[in-house]
Scaffold this motif. Structure first.
Motif, short mmCIF file in Angstrom:
data_model
loop_
_atom_site.label_atom_id
_atom_site.label_comp_id
_atom_site.label_asym_id
_atom_site.label_seq_id
_atom_site.Cartn_x
_atom_site.Cartn_y
_atom_site.Cartn_z
N GLY A 132 12.79 -6.41 -7.41
CA GLY A 132 11.43 -5.94 -7.67
C GLY A 132 11.43 -4.54 -8.26
O GLY A 132 10.71 -4.26 -9.22
N PRO A 174 7.89 -7.58 -3.60
CA PRO A 174 8.59 -7.47 -4.88
C PRO A 174 7.97 -8.30 -6.00
O PRO A 174 7.97 -7.88 -7.15
N ILE A 230 6.93 -7.07 -9.65
CA ILE A 230 7.45 -7.75 -10.85
C ILE A 230 6.30 -8.23 -11.74
O ILE A 230 6.31 -8.02 -12.95
#
Length: 311
Positions: free
Chosen positions: A116, A210, A214
């Motif tokens: 991430g 994460p 992302i």
């Protein structure tokens, strides 16, 4: 579970990856080859990043952390699996099982967070290239890496003691090739529904944090790339991000199946195959994806290799 009961029958029995012994030799050879390639590739990646000054950048520093995690990750499960495949006794002690669970949770959790954070690094590189040296300075990189390791170890410290304190007073046979929590909990002789719910929430959060980073990073990257007039600039941005997206898709996809998908979609055989994929195959794929598609890494490898030949 009392200590007396634990010591009376302190070993678990791992059924292993395959129940059919006909293909044991072939599977053993394949897994051993993958293990050797994975460890070698990750150690070479770490060595190259450390030795070549051109790779002393934030992206490659984070890649070196990923390689360390992958090396420890595959060493947590595969050596024991290989030993069990050629042994009559396929036991693992209660303490060793707890250690394996802790290391496994720490490595997989750390890798979740690191992937991430690597997306944030790609966002800065593509969207704020002029400020990249400031936004991704050495101190920030160390904090990001420390944060990833801390997040993973926190997962291990939280879930391992709870798992190992559940009473296991019945069967000691784990239908798996390592001590993965869902497989171990099937042996519990107490109601574990509350713990499994808490673990499910914990795993979802471990994925959501994460994945949110992302998704946000790559949404902003896509907007920036869309505004680019230069075809070469777009190609460079795509090359910069494609390796990371490939690794993320493979790793998070397997983790989503194991920890988020309801039990009704699982069978023990499918669980073992998916677990084998992200504990054995993924640590090998990560360095290969980043090295084979990366001119800087291949250039560093050729340079150091030629220097070794000339000495």
């Amino acid at each position: 579970m009392s200590m007396k009961n634990r010591t009376a029958s302190s070993d678990f029995i791992l059924l292993g990856l395959l129940l059919n012994s006909k293909f044991t030799g072939i599977v053993f050879a394949v897994i051993l080859a993958i293990f050797v390639v994975a460890v070698t590739a990750n150690l070479v990646m770490i060595f190259l990043i450390h030795m070549d000054s051109h790779l002393h950048t934030p992206m490659y520093f984070l890649l070196s952390q990923l390689s360390i995690m992958d090396t420890l990750f595959i060493c947590t499960t595969v050596p024991k699996l290989l030993v069990d495949m050629v042994s009559i006794q396929k036991t693992i002690s209660f303490v060793s099982c707890g250690i394996q669970i802790f290391l496994y949770l720490t490595m997989i959790g750390s890798e979740f967070f690191l992937l991430g954070l690597m997306a944030y690094d790609r966002y800065v590189a593509v969207c704020n290239p002029l400020r990249y040296p400031v936004l991704m300075n050495r101190r920030v990189c160390l904090l990001l890496a420390a944060g990833a390791w801390f997040g993973g170890s926190l997962d291990g410290f939280l879930l391992t003691p709870i798992t190992m304190n559940v009473p296991y007073c019945g069967s000691r046979i784990i239908d798996h090739f390592f001590c993965e929590i869902p497989a171990v909990l099937k042996l519990a002789c107490a109601d574990t529904s509350l713990y499994e719910t808490l673990m499910y929430i914990c795993c979802v959060l471990m994925l959501l944090i994460p994945i949110s980073i992302i998704s946000t990073s790559y949404s902003l990257i896509l907007l920036t790339v869309h505004r680019m007039r230069s075809a070469e600039g777009r190609k460079k941005a795509f090359t910069t991000c494609s390796s990371h997206l490939t690794v993320v898709s493979i790793f998070y996809g397997a983790a989503f199946y194991t920890y988020v998908l309801p039990k009704s979609f699982h069978t023990p055989e499918q669980d073992k195959v998916v677990s084998a994929f992200y504990t054995i195959v993924t640590p090998m794929l990560n360095p290969l994806i980043y090295s084979l598609r990366n001119k800087d890494v291949m250039g560093a490898f050729k340079k150091i290799f030629s220097q070794c030949l000339s000495t």
